[in-house]
Design an enzyme around this catalytic site. Sequence first.
Site, PDB file in Angstrom:
ATOM      1  N   ARG A 207      -2.021  -9.151  -2.275  1.00 27.09           N
ATOM      2  CA  ARG A 207      -1.948  -9.103  -4.248  1.00 27.09           C
ATOM      3  C   ARG A 207      -0.204  -8.672  -4.338  1.00 27.09           C
ATOM      4  O   ARG A 207       0.132  -8.842  -2.679  1.00 27.09           O
ATOM      5  CB  ARG A 207      -1.996  -8.217  -4.566  1.00 27.09           C
ATOM      6  CG  ARG A 207      -1.573  -6.758  -4.267  1.00 27.09           C
ATOM      7  CD  ARG A 207      -2.711  -5.739  -4.938  1.00 27.09           C
ATOM      8  NE  ARG A 207      -2.895  -4.171  -3.323  1.00 27.09           N
ATOM      9  CZ  ARG A 207      -2.135  -3.392  -4.604  1.00 27.09           C
ATOM     10  NH1 ARG A 207      -0.985  -2.949  -5.251  1.00 27.09           N
ATOM     11  NH2 ARG A 207      -2.110  -1.867  -3.579  1.00 27.09           N
TER      12      ARG A 207
ATOM     13  N   GLY B 144       0.709  -0.713  -0.084  1.00 25.95           N
ATOM     14  CA  GLY B 144      -0.043  -0.581  -0.207  1.00 25.95           C
ATOM     15  C   GLY B 144       0.461   1.273   0.072  1.00 25.95           C
ATOM     16  O   GLY B 144       1.296   1.254  -0.173  1.00 25.95           O
TER      17      GLY B 144
ATOM     18  N   ASP C 259      -3.581 -12.910   3.793  1.00 31.02           N
ATOM     19  CA  ASP C 259      -4.974 -12.401   3.893  1.00 31.02           C
ATOM     20  C   ASP C 259      -4.537 -11.952   5.538  1.00 31.02           C
ATOM     21  O   ASP C 259      -4.806 -12.834   6.218  1.00 31.02           O
ATOM     22  CB  ASP C 259      -5.865 -13.656   3.731  1.00 31.02           C
ATOM     23  CG  ASP C 259      -7.083 -12.718   4.089  1.00 31.02           C
ATOM     24  OD1 ASP C 259      -6.795 -11.450   4.353  1.00 31.02           O
ATOM     25  OD2 ASP C 259      -7.884 -13.103   3.534  1.00 31.02           O
TER      26      ASP C 259
ATOM     27  N   TYR D  85     -15.572   4.105   8.560  1.00 30.48           N
ATOM     28  CA  TYR D  85     -13.297   3.713   8.722  1.00 30.48           C
ATOM     29  C   TYR D  85     -13.416   4.648  10.138  1.00 30.48           C
ATOM     30  O   TYR D  85     -12.664   3.834  10.964  1.00 30.48           O
ATOM     31  CB  TYR D  85     -12.924   4.659   7.516  1.00 30.48           C
ATOM     32  CG  TYR D  85     -11.076   4.986   7.664  1.00 30.48           C
ATOM     33  CD1 TYR D  85     -10.095   3.616   7.708  1.00 30.48           C
ATOM     34  CD2 TYR D  85     -11.314   5.672   8.061  1.00 30.48           C
ATOM     35  CE1 TYR D  85      -9.412   4.050   7.415  1.00 30.48           C
ATOM     36  CE2 TYR D  85      -9.790   6.031   8.436  1.00 30.48           C
ATOM     37  CZ  TYR D  85      -8.835   4.817   7.875  1.00 30.48           C
ATOM     38  OH  TYR D  85      -7.478   5.020   7.285  1.00 30.48           O
TER      39      TYR D  85
HETATM   40  P1  NAD Z   1      -3.576   1.454   1.066  1.00 29.33           P
HETATM   41  O1  NAD Z   1      -4.811   1.689   0.730  1.00 29.33           O
HETATM   42  O2  NAD Z   1      -2.339   1.813   0.527  1.00 29.33           O
HETATM   43  O3  NAD Z   1      -2.743  -0.323   1.381  1.00 29.33           O
HETATM   44  C1  NAD Z   1      -3.533  -0.989   2.449  1.00 29.33           C
HETATM   45  C2  NAD Z   1      -2.864  -1.986   1.356  1.00 29.33           C
HETATM   46  O4  NAD Z   1      -3.503  -3.623   2.168  1.00 29.33           O
HETATM   47  C3  NAD Z   1      -3.292  -2.754   0.238  1.00 29.33           C
HETATM   48  O5  NAD Z   1      -1.572  -3.298  -0.277  1.00 29.33           O
HETATM   49  C4  NAD Z   1      -3.985  -4.041   0.647  1.00 29.33           C
HETATM   50  O6  NAD Z   1      -3.647  -4.931  -0.783  1.00 29.33           O
HETATM   51  C5  NAD Z   1      -3.068  -4.768   1.345  1.00 29.33           C
HETATM   52  N1  NAD Z   1      -4.812  -5.271   1.878  1.00 29.33           N
HETATM   53  C6  NAD Z   1      -6.402  -5.073   1.239  1.00 29.33           C
HETATM   54  N2  NAD Z   1      -7.076  -6.236   1.695  1.00 29.33           N
HETATM   55  C7  NAD Z   1      -5.816  -6.849   2.575  1.00 29.33           C
HETATM   56  C8  NAD Z   1      -5.925  -8.178   3.541  1.00 29.33           C
HETATM   57  N3  NAD Z   1      -6.599  -8.876   3.631  1.00 29.33           N
HETATM   58  N4  NAD Z   1      -4.763  -8.838   3.599  1.00 29.33           N
HETATM   59  C9  NAD Z   1      -3.661  -7.667   3.414  1.00 29.33           C
HETATM   60  N5  NAD Z   1      -3.466  -7.490   2.626  1.00 29.33           N
HETATM   61  C10 NAD Z   1      -4.648  -6.673   2.008  1.00 29.33           C
HETATM   62  O7  NAD Z   1      -3.360   2.270   2.497  1.00 29.33           O
HETATM   63  P2  NAD Z   1      -2.217   3.680   3.205  1.00 29.33           P
HETATM   64  O8  NAD Z   1      -2.212   4.466   3.017  1.00 29.33           O
HETATM   65  O9  NAD Z   1      -0.474   2.555   3.246  1.00 29.33           O
HETATM   66  O10 NAD Z   1      -2.870   2.859   5.171  1.00 29.33           O
HETATM   67  C11 NAD Z   1      -2.030   1.480   5.776  1.00 29.33           C
HETATM   68  C12 NAD Z   1      -2.678   2.651   7.312  1.00 29.33           C
HETATM   69  O11 NAD Z   1      -2.643   3.404   6.866  1.00 29.33           O
HETATM   70  C13 NAD Z   1      -3.963   1.886   7.390  1.00 29.33           C
HETATM   71  O12 NAD Z   1      -4.214   1.470   8.070  1.00 29.33           O
HETATM   72  C14 NAD Z   1      -4.172   3.433   7.189  1.00 29.33           C
HETATM   73  O13 NAD Z   1      -6.172   2.560   7.782  1.00 29.33           O
HETATM   74  C15 NAD Z   1      -3.858   3.512   7.951  1.00 29.33           C
HETATM   75  N6  NAD Z   1      -3.683   5.729   7.770  1.00 29.33           N
HETATM   76  C16 NAD Z   1      -3.320   5.889   6.198  1.00 29.33           C
HETATM   77  C17 NAD Z   1      -3.814   7.552   5.866  1.00 29.33           C
HETATM   78  C18 NAD Z   1      -2.838   7.295   4.898  1.00 29.33           C
HETATM   79  O14 NAD Z   1      -3.148   8.939   4.690  1.00 29.33           O
HETATM   80  N7  NAD Z   1      -2.311   6.761   4.008  1.00 29.33           N
HETATM   81  C19 NAD Z   1      -4.289   8.191   7.048  1.00 29.33           C
HETATM   82  C20 NAD Z   1      -5.022   7.639   8.045  1.00 29.33           C
HETATM   83  C21 NAD Z   1      -4.225   5.768   8.410  1.00 29.33           C
END
Ligand code: NAD
Length: 318
Positions: A37, A12, A53, A143
């Site tokens: 993935r 991610g 997963d 969320y």
């Molecule tokens: P993202 O959506 O870019 O990445 C999430 C990753 O999780 C993806 O690669 C996806 O393939 C993977 N994923 C989805 N379902 C899955 C499963 N069942 N098993 C394994 N992997 C799975 O999210 P991000 O921006 O990298 O965020 C990371 C964390 O930080 C999250 O908890 C998010 O809530 C938190 N967060 C992010 C932000 C932001 O601005 N990016 C802000 C606040 C909090």
Amino acid sequence: MNQKILILGACGQIGIELTKKLRAIYGNDNVIASDIREGDQEMMAAGAFEIIDATNKERILEVVKQYNITQVYLMAAMLSAVAEKHPMKAWDLNMTSLLAVLDLAKEKHIEKVYWASSMAVFGATSPKINTPQKTIMEPSTVYGISKVSGEHWCNYYYQKYGVDVRSIRYPGIISWKTKPGGGTTDYAVDIFFEAVKKGSYECFLKADTRLPMMYMDDAINATVEIMETDAKNIKIRTSYNLAAMSFTPEELANEIKKYLPNFKITYKPDFRQQIAESWPQIIDDSSAREDWNWRHTFDLSAMTKDIITSLEAQKVVG
Ligand code: NAD
């Protein structure tokens, strides 16, 4: 003992850069990336990668045993805007994955857990300016509900079972190497790509929507620092407020115009406007600064300069 790290959700927006940083610190062989993935070629080539997963506790345990994992960073989640479209899937992913990892720590398979929370824990009834560490938390998104609940589970596992779990409430994270995954602050990433590529951007939030934001480099440093600090410094076991800067789309556009004077921004707010309006505008992160010495490096102008010059130099777009 040497630390062996497993990252769940490593492909991610934050996971990719966190994996790189942890591999630079601990060595490629000691950091196992995983996701549901496959990731980009660079990640797959740099070190061990497993398909996991994050809701499947048995599969996580299998990999934990295979590599003698000591720490798990849980980054897999469904983010705010996508979660509003799939509420039950978001609840299942965000909660089941956290409880699986907390249980593995309770059962002593791992020593330390990192879990990502969000400023989305706050809602319309929370103070919007200098939002305190402890205040009313009545989130209006699924969320946010999942993140508040997750925070209480972290605290519960710490209090009841002594699980060493550490967490940060990230603000909107801005990056140019990786694309965001469906959050309400994604405009602040997309705007840079469109500005360099097309010279214009249609923003899905109103011009004056002020939100707390942070450059990726700072977010990654904070994540590593909170995990490396001595356990006695972690006085909050729900999750820490974290802040660097707050700005509106209009202020960001004006900053970009210093480098690209012809850049044009238009506004067409959608459902994400309502989510944004329920969140804080400026966050008080003094607890993180006092407890584990958090300091940010990038403000709006330093970040904008870094992103524009990097995008133009690397010709990432166009
Ligand atoms: P993202 O959506 O870019 O990445 C999430 C990753 O999780 C993806 O690669 C996806 O393939 C993977 N994923 C989805 N379902 C899955 C499963 N069942 N098993 C394994 N992997 C799975 O999210 P991000 O921006 O990298 O965020 C990371 C964390 O930080 C999250 O908890 C998010 O809530 C938190 N967060 C992010 C932000 C932001 O601005 N990016 C802000 C606040 C909090």
